[in-house]
Design a protein around this motif. Structure first.
Motif, short mmCIF file in Angstrom:
data_model
loop_
_atom_site.label_atom_id
_atom_site.label_comp_id
_atom_site.label_asym_id
_atom_site.label_seq_id
_atom_site.Cartn_x
_atom_site.Cartn_y
_atom_site.Cartn_z
N LEU A 33 -27.15 5.42 55.87
CA LEU A 33 -26.62 6.78 55.94
C LEU A 33 -27.30 7.67 54.91
N GLY A 34 -27.51 7.13 53.73
CA GLY A 34 -28.17 7.90 52.67
C GLY A 34 -29.67 8.01 52.84
N MET A 35 -30.31 6.95 53.30
CA MET A 35 -31.77 6.92 53.39
C MET A 35 -32.29 7.55 54.68
N LYS A 36 -31.56 7.36 55.74
CA LYS A 36 -31.92 7.90 57.06
C LYS A 36 -33.19 7.30 57.65
N ARG A 37 -33.64 6.19 57.05
CA ARG A 37 -34.80 5.50 57.61
C ARG A 37 -34.83 4.07 57.08
N VAL A 38 -35.62 3.24 57.75
CA VAL A 38 -35.78 1.85 57.33
C VAL A 38 -37.24 1.48 57.57
N SER A 39 -37.77 0.64 56.70
CA SER A 39 -39.17 0.22 56.80
C SER A 39 -39.29 -1.02 57.67
N VAL A 40 -40.33 -1.06 58.47
CA VAL A 40 -40.61 -2.23 59.29
C VAL A 40 -40.79 -3.46 58.39
N PHE A 41 -41.28 -3.27 57.19
CA PHE A 41 -41.48 -4.39 56.27
C PHE A 41 -40.13 -4.97 55.82
N GLU A 42 -39.15 -4.12 55.59
CA GLU A 42 -37.82 -4.60 55.21
C GLU A 42 -37.21 -5.45 56.32
N ILE A 43 -37.43 -5.04 57.54
CA ILE A 43 -36.86 -5.72 58.69
C ILE A 43 -37.58 -7.04 58.97
N THR A 44 -38.89 -7.02 58.97
CA THR A 44 -39.65 -8.21 59.36
C THR A 44 -39.75 -9.26 58.26
N GLU A 45 -39.57 -8.86 57.02
CA GLU A 45 -39.72 -9.82 55.92
C GLU A 45 -38.40 -10.39 55.45
N ASN A 46 -37.28 -9.94 56.01
CA ASN A 46 -35.99 -10.40 55.53
C ASN A 46 -35.06 -10.59 56.73
N ASP A 47 -34.83 -11.85 57.08
CA ASP A 47 -34.01 -12.16 58.26
C ASP A 47 -32.56 -11.68 58.11
N VAL A 48 -32.06 -11.66 56.88
CA VAL A 48 -30.68 -11.22 56.66
C VAL A 48 -30.54 -9.73 56.97
N ILE A 49 -31.47 -8.92 56.43
CA ILE A 49 -31.45 -7.49 56.71
C ILE A 49 -31.66 -7.24 58.21
N ALA A 50 -32.60 -7.97 58.80
CA ALA A 50 -32.87 -7.80 60.24
C ALA A 50 -31.62 -8.06 61.06
N ALA A 51 -30.89 -9.13 60.73
CA ALA A 51 -29.68 -9.46 61.48
C ALA A 51 -28.59 -8.40 61.29
N THR A 52 -28.47 -7.90 60.07
CA THR A 52 -27.44 -6.89 59.81
C THR A 52 -27.76 -5.59 60.53
#
Length: 91
Positions: A33-52
């Motif tokens: 909500l605060g950032m309004k964006r997410v990095s593909v690196f955060e998603i692909t390098e961390n399965d926990v973040i990807a699942a959430t």
């Protein structure tokens, strides 16, 4: 000759949250909500973040759309805002 160095960081800080907070729909939703964006690196390098993030999208708490690489734009829906508020009231 002077050299210039540019340092880019492709993170919104989700990867800096503790694993417990990375698993929390509320905590990740609040960050998005605060950032309004997410990095593909955060998603692909961390399965926990990807699942959430996937859980958030599946529950229609936010909409993720492609942005300028490596970013995806995130819009927290009204349902997502309600979810954050309900959790605050319960705490």
């Amino acid at each position: 000759m002077t050299e210039q160095v540019f340092i880019d960081e492709f993170s919104t800080g989700l990867d800096e949250l503790s694993r417990r907070r990375q698993r929390s729909t509320r905590e990740v939703l609040k960050a998005l909500l605060g950032m309004k964006r997410v990095s593909v690196f955060e998603i692909t390098e961390n399965d926990v973040i990807a699942a959430t993030v996937q859980r958030i999208v599946d529950r229609k708490l936010a909409v993720v759309t492609p942005g300028t690489y490596p970013w995806s734009d995130v819009e927290v829906t009204d349902a997502g805002r309600d979810y954050i508020e309900q959790k605050r009231k319960a705490a």
